[in-house]
Design a protein around this motif. Structure first.
Motif, mmCIF file in Angstrom:
data_model
loop_
_atom_site.group_PDB
_atom_site.id
_atom_site.type_symbol
_atom_site.label_atom_id
_atom_site.label_comp_id
_atom_site.label_asym_id
_atom_site.label_seq_id
_atom_site.Cartn_x
_atom_site.Cartn_y
_atom_site.Cartn_z
ATOM 1 N N ILE A 76 3.884 5.908 -4.019
ATOM 2 C CA ILE A 76 3.125 7.135 -4.211
ATOM 3 C C ILE A 76 2.475 7.525 -2.877
ATOM 4 O O ILE A 76 1.760 6.715 -2.280
ATOM 5 C CB ILE A 76 2.021 6.968 -5.277
ATOM 6 N N GLU A 78 -0.288 9.988 -1.446
ATOM 7 C CA GLU A 78 -1.400 10.821 -1.940
ATOM 8 C C GLU A 78 -1.996 11.612 -0.784
ATOM 9 O O GLU A 78 -2.608 11.045 0.113
ATOM 10 C CB GLU A 78 -2.453 9.937 -2.607
ATOM 11 N N LEU A 90 -4.690 6.541 -8.603
ATOM 12 C CA LEU A 90 -4.126 5.492 -7.751
ATOM 13 C C LEU A 90 -4.296 4.108 -8.369
ATOM 14 O O LEU A 90 -3.438 3.235 -8.195
ATOM 15 C CB LEU A 90 -4.752 5.549 -6.361
ATOM 16 N N ILE A 100 1.104 2.448 -2.277
ATOM 17 C CA ILE A 100 0.336 3.672 -2.012
ATOM 18 C C ILE A 100 0.268 3.941 -0.514
ATOM 19 O O ILE A 100 0.002 3.040 0.286
ATOM 20 C CB ILE A 100 -1.113 3.552 -2.541
ATOM 21 N N THR A 102 -1.903 6.885 1.659
ATOM 22 C CA THR A 102 -2.868 7.964 1.471
ATOM 23 C C THR A 102 -3.470 8.415 2.796
ATOM 24 O O THR A 102 -3.573 7.632 3.738
ATOM 25 C CB THR A 102 -3.995 7.541 0.504
ATOM 26 N N ILE A 126 -1.207 -0.790 0.229
ATOM 27 C CA ILE A 126 -1.890 0.491 0.303
ATOM 28 C C ILE A 126 -2.255 0.707 1.772
ATOM 29 O O ILE A 126 -3.044 -0.036 2.346
ATOM 30 C CB ILE A 126 -3.131 0.575 -0.623
#
Length: 430
Positions: A76, A78, A90, A100, A102, A126
């Motif tokens: 993902i 973001e 999230l 993730i 971001t 992340i």
């Protein structure tokens, strides 16, 4: 694994840049990674809005579940912003074993440590290098390139809007209100500029930088913050005459296991590298025990610079997936959170006073500073705006914040002092 499937949350300025880079650099990225990256779904608010990028209609959705609950999606990205709702989204993605990437510094400053721990628990990555200073790889440099060093101090211009405004005020003699309107007209500043001009945006970024640099879990509320609203042309002129440039500077330092993080208008020597950073550009100056002084400079915002950092993080995630080491990068803070007390916070200060122009007034003022062992490197005395008044401009030697506050409190009760016009930190002369 021949293909990595990506869900993209947000198709604004940065999201559009991400799509363009993944499309334009498709073969280069595939060559570097050994596999293809494909966007599967894009979360948007308005399905009918015209886009600045060619995108398949069946990619678009307004339902977050189509991204975070889709078993086929591996990562993902973001870039839609927001804090609480985005955090929930999230968290759900991580619980569903999705990696993730971001660019959301607001989210990471508030919930970052919790998200990092959740990612580790679920063997997920992340990465958030794009959340600070746009296209400048400062977070990765701190976590990887400078990982073996002991970082003692970070100074940075990490908000392009305020740096643009301060450049215009200094170079063109414009007032704060004028440069703010110009920044808004150019799209550098929001209609509500509070987060930028009051220093909150920079404080969030400095929180992330300090956490990485000092291996300590610091919180946004640990940052002492003041903005640029009250800076005047007179302040800029006096600073210039003393050999300084005023910038909104984020400063993080750690000594003897205790940290200090501030964001405030700061006077820098005109020849300091940060003083030479103009307009919307960002720069971060790092002092390492072994490496010495290094500076990272570049565009701090914009579609493609920030998107470049996002895609670089995405490529790092894909490498980890292929190597089978996802979720292993995060390391819990090494040191307990300890903050400096006021008596341990040392810096120089610029102080500007409006005083009665009468015999003995200056002596009364210097007596108060002497009482608190404050000495001065530079002093100017000039006629004031009104008859029988004078302005005194002083630059202290290095003193503690405790000494400064005690001196200021005494000055406020002194009859010959009409008002404290302004007060700023002075740095960069180590």
């Amino acid at each position: 694994m021949e293909k990595i499937h990506v869900g993209l949350c947000g198709l604004g300025t940065v999201g559009t840049g991400v799509v363009k880079i993944l499309q334009d650099h498709k073969e280069h990225i595939k060559h570097k990674l050994g596999c293809e990256i494909e966007i599967t779904k894009v979360l948007v608010n308005n399905m009918e809005k015209k886009r600045d990028v060619v995108i398949k209609r069946d990619w678009l959705t307004s339902d977050p579940a189509e991204l975070v609950d889709d078993e086929a999606i591996d990562v993902i990205i973001e870039v839609m912003g927001g804090i609480e709702d985005t955090n929930k989204l999230l968290e759900r993605a991580l619980e569903n074993k999705k990696h993730i990437v971001t660019a959301n510094k607001d989210l990471m400053a508030v919930h970052g440590q919790k998200l990092l721990r959740l990612a580790k628990k679920n063997n997920c990555d992340i990465l958030y290098d794009a959340s600070v200073a746009g296209g400048i790889p400062i977070l990765r440099s701190l976590s990887d390139g400078l990982a073996s060093d002991h970082i003692q101090k970070i100074m940075g211009i990490v908000n392009g809007t305020t740096n643009y405004m301060m450049t215009k005020m200094a170079d063109e003699g414009l007032a704060y209100e004028e440069v703010l309107k110009e920044a808004q007209d150019l799209g550098f500043a929001e209609a509500d500029p509070t987060a930028d001009v009051d220093g909150l945006d920079a404080a969030r970024k400095m929180t992330l930088l300090a956490n990485l640099a000092f291996k300590m879990e610091l919180h946004l509320e640990d940052v002492d913050v003041s903005g640029i609203r009250n800076i005047t042309q007179e302040d800029i002129s006096f600073a210039d005459s003393l050999g300084y440039t005023i910038k909104l500077i984020g400063i993080a330092s750690m000594n003897h296991g205790k940290a200090e993080v501030t964001v405030e208008p700061t006077l820098l020597p005109k020849d300091h590298p940060l003083a030479l950073v103009k307009n919307e550009f960002n720069a971060v100056y790092v002092y390492g025990e072994a490496v010495g002084e290094t500076m990272f400079y570049g565009p701090g915002a914009g579609s493609l610079p920030t998107a470049t950092a996002v895609v670089s993080d995405l490529m790092e995630v894909v490498k980890n997936i292929r190597l089978g080491i996802s979720g292993s990068a995060h390391i819990d803070p090494q040191f307990d959170r300890q903050l400096k007390e006021d008596k341990e916070k040392y810096s120089r200060h610029f102080i500007r006073l409006d005083v009665d122009d009468q015999a003995g007034a200056f002596q009364e003022i210097t007596n108060i500073f002497s009482e608190h062992e404050v000495s001065f490197a530079k002093i100017l005395q000039l006629p004031g705006d009104q008859e029988k008044t004078a302005e005194i401009v002083m630059v202290t030697h290095k003193i503690s914040r405790e000494q400064l506050l005690m001196s200021m409190a005494k000055l406020e009760g002194l009859g010959v002092v009409k008002r404290l016009i302004s007060h700023y930190r002075v740095d960069g002369e180590e």
